[in-house]
Every structure is written in C-alpha cells, then in structure tokens.
Design an enzyme around this catalytic site. Sequence first.
Site, short mmCIF file in Angstrom:
data_model
loop_
_atom_site.label_atom_id
_atom_site.label_comp_id
_atom_site.label_asym_id
_atom_site.label_seq_id
_atom_site.Cartn_x
_atom_site.Cartn_y
_atom_site.Cartn_z
N LYS A 144 0.86 -1.14 0.08
CA LYS A 144 0.01 -0.17 -0.15
C LYS A 144 0.77 1.47 0.08
O LYS A 144 1.96 1.43 0.81
CB LYS A 144 -0.73 0.04 1.15
CG LYS A 144 -1.92 1.00 1.28
CD LYS A 144 -2.93 1.01 2.74
CE LYS A 144 -3.92 1.95 2.61
NZ LYS A 144 -4.73 1.83 3.90
N SER A 150 -9.59 -0.11 7.05
CA SER A 150 -9.02 -0.07 5.88
C SER A 150 -8.36 -1.47 5.33
O SER A 150 -8.17 -1.55 4.03
CB SER A 150 -8.36 1.11 5.62
OG SER A 150 -9.05 2.23 5.51
N SER A 169 -9.85 2.08 2.75
CA SER A 169 -8.78 2.86 1.93
C SER A 169 -7.92 1.77 1.27
O SER A 169 -7.43 2.31 -0.02
CB SER A 169 -7.92 3.78 2.75
OG SER A 169 -7.22 3.04 3.77
N1 GLN Z 1 -12.82 4.27 6.13
C1 GLN Z 1 -12.32 5.00 7.24
C2 GLN Z 1 -11.79 6.42 7.44
O1 GLN Z 1 -12.02 6.86 6.23
C3 GLN Z 1 -11.16 4.06 7.75
C4 GLN Z 1 -9.93 4.42 7.15
C5 GLN Z 1 -8.75 3.34 7.53
O2 GLN Z 1 -8.67 2.38 8.26
N2 GLN Z 1 -7.53 4.05 7.02
O3 GLN Z 1 -11.37 6.86 8.29
#
Ligand code: GLN
Length: 482
Positions: free
Chosen positions: A66, A165, A141
């Site tokens: 990532k 994410s 994400s």
């Molecule tokens: N979807 C969540 C956010 O937007 C979690 C994101 C993540 O785990 N990096 O903050």
Amino acid sequence: MIGAGEVSAEEVTRAHLDRIAAVDGQVHAFLHVDAEGAIAAARAVDSARARGEKLGPLAGVPIAIKDVIATKGVPTTCASKILEGWRPPYDATIMERINAAGMVMLGKTNMDEFAMGSSTEYSAYGPTRNPWDLGRIPGGSGGGSAAAVAAYEAPLAIGTDTGGSIRQPGAVTGTVGSKPTYGGTSRYGLVAFSSSLDTPGPVTRTVLDAALLHEVIGGHDPRDSTSIPAPLPAIVEAARLGATGDLSGVRIGLVREFAGEGAEPGVAAAVREAIEALVKLGAEVVEVSCPHFEYALPAYYLIAPSEASSNLARFDAVRYGLRVGDDGQHSLEEVMSLTREAGFGPEVKRRIMLGTYALSSGYYEAYYGQAQKVRTLITNDFKAAFEQVDVLVSPTTPFVAFPFGSRTSDPYQMYLADLYTIPTNLYGGPAISVPAGLSEGLPVGLQIMAPTMADDRMYRVAAALETVIPPLTPPALSGSNS
Ligand code: GLN
C-alpha cells in the site's frame, strides 16, 4: 515450489508482472510498478538458493505494498498530489522485514488519499475497480492492495487499518484482510493518519498466508514508541490448528447491539450461514452485550480527524513533494497555503477542518476529550465480552461492493462502511475478515475479533471457516491471461 526448486523466484515474479500488464489497465490496483527492482530481488533469492542458503517460508514470494508505506527510493504518495514525486530516503520497519525475508516487492498500491475513505474513490490518481465487477468499488482505503490480490496480480499484499481499511476491502473483494493487535506491527515508516489507531497488516487469499505474512512483519520494534515489547502469539500454529476444522471448546460471541444495525439482508444471511458452519465445527455461540458500540462511529470521527489534522501539518511545502507558488512573489506562509490548497483533496481537507475544530481551545474537552471517554467505555465493553467468549463475530461491513459514485455525495453514507470495524480500532484488538460466501454474486466478509495480543484465536477460527467456505475466485477479467 520455490523452496523445492520447482520454479524460480524470477519465474514467479515475471508471471505476476505479466498478469499486472494484462489486467491492471482495467483494475488500476497499482500506482507504481517496480519491475526492475522486483526482478533484481527475485534473482537475489534464486542465487541464495543456488548457494544452498536456507530460505524462509515466504522467500521469493511477490508482494504488493500500500502506498502509505515508506519504501526506500520508490515513490510513496499516499495517493495524494501533495506527495507526488517523493521518494523516501528509508524503508519502513515492515519493509525491512519483508526484504529480509527475501520477499519480492512488485510495486505500490492505490488507496484513498492518506487512507481516508472506504472506496478508493478519494485517490488523487483515479479509483481502483473491483475485480468482481469493474463498475463497483474495491473497498477502501486499501482497495488497491485487496484488488491486486483478488485479481491475481499479487499473491500477498500489505494494507493499513485505522478504522477498517484492511478488513472492509477484504470483505468486498473476497480476500482475507487481517488487522493485527495495535502495537503488534510497527508503525515506523507508515505515513501517519491517526497514530493511536494505525495498524499495518496482511491482505491475502488464504488465512495461512495471512498468518505467515503477519509473522514476517510483526513483533516489537524499538523505533515505534507504541510497539508492544512482547513476542507475537503463535499465529501460524493457530492457523494450522484451525485448518483441522475442529472448533470444539471455542466460544463465539454475537454482539446484540449489532443485530439491529443495518446489514443488507444478503450480507446478514451469508453471515448467519457462516456462523452456523462454525457451530457445526464444534463452536458454541453466546450472545453478548456491548452497549457503547453505537457511539464508536461518532467517537472515531472526532479522534481520527483530530490526530490527522496534527499529523498532516508536516506537509508544509518545505519538507516533501509538491511546492506551489515558490516564485519570489509569495511569502512562505502563502506558499504553504497554496501548496496545501492544491495538494490535498476534498475529503482530506474535510478531516483537517473537523480535527482542527475539535482540538481548538474551548472545544477540546467537549469533543476530543469526550470521544476519548467513549473510547474507554468501548474498551470496557470488549473486556467484559471477552470474559464470556473467546472471539466476537459480525459482518465485516454492512453492504457488498457498491457502484462508483453511490456514496460520495454524502460523507456519512461512506463512513457507515466501517460501522462494524471501528470498535476494534478504538479498543486496539486484532480482527480479521474472511470470505463468507456471496450475496447477489458479490463477496461477503465475516469479521472475527479477538482480545489484544490474542491474534492466534482469530486465525484459528478463520482457518476453520475456510474448511467449509473455500477461498473465492472472481469471474475472469476480460482479456486476462489467467
Ligand atoms: N474508512 C475509514 C476512514 O475513512 C477508515 C480508514 C482506514 O482504516 N484507514 O477513516
């Protein structure tokens, strides 16, 4: 097969690079492919093998990373314009460990900008498409890592989980997403989003793969002040034990408060069937109450943006990447402001504003302080639940992969994707998403949550479920060289 010399690491790497060349035009899982670096790393493993050196279990196995992880000399953008062109001068700890294990990095994967989002639609470089249906999101994400694994572009990948994410992309792409105990995998060299929540972890096709990769990257790191100075639990052993398909004596908790909370009917049905399968393998199911879970989402959306607003202050046009307006006509402050205006996308700006507001004097106690108290109550709910059961299970996310554009106009609709994953982040425990079948032809994930530093328990239950619900394969992509 690499270890036995049946195939060389170079052949395996080339096969994956070919697959990327064939399908990534459609999937867009990668922001950067490092073919040259990958071939060189693979050749190094092949010559080590030829010299008779002992290789680790994942030596020569390719991996996608990532783009939030610092990789020495290789572009690291966090899918943001503000980091365009930045090449880190050092490797993250988990990268050092991946390299030391002889693994082969294929490239860097797409994500929501700075890991804020649930669909990769907030990437500044265009979204990733779900290999199950190219008109739908791959989750976020870490949608790039999950899609790369689901599309067979990489056998393994790394994600980061701040609010879901790793797990939510795993669920909607039919892959395994494992979020280790907070502090069980090092944050050193992760571009920080919310430092008290960020956790790197494995994205794979099988539970054993996840445990093997977790073992490579996990364990104490003196360079991360919140790293836990204790040995990892025996996670690979637990995955192998689970694969025997025997769960007798294991108590599984269902959170009462989750039952009424909006999972789609098809998701709820697949999860119910998965739980019935666990019971057939010998597990006992107990209902538990976690009364404060309903406040997790609002608490998270104060804590995460607050920490993000502070962490993202470092992007000041001086130290990294983009610089706008540096023409002798603008003051330093104007250059900073012009750079941040041009470099950050709308969701990142929204979080910076929310967080700055929540931390401002006079509001700090009312918002951030209050959210921290809720965090303690949620932790207490987990502790009480784990006095009654070994693990908790739930759907990973309330809905299957949704079509592009269907949740971007209302931020709250996007935030709901993490309804079931966020409590774990606030508590700091481990949780994994494993395939639990399909709903209307699209993957559903079962989430298994365990107590902090008991990551082995979730691997055991997840591997047992795999004996009943085998790994999922998406329909072939057009023009692919499967
Ligand atoms: N979807 C969540 C956010 O937007 C979690 C994101 C993540 O785990 N990096 O903050």
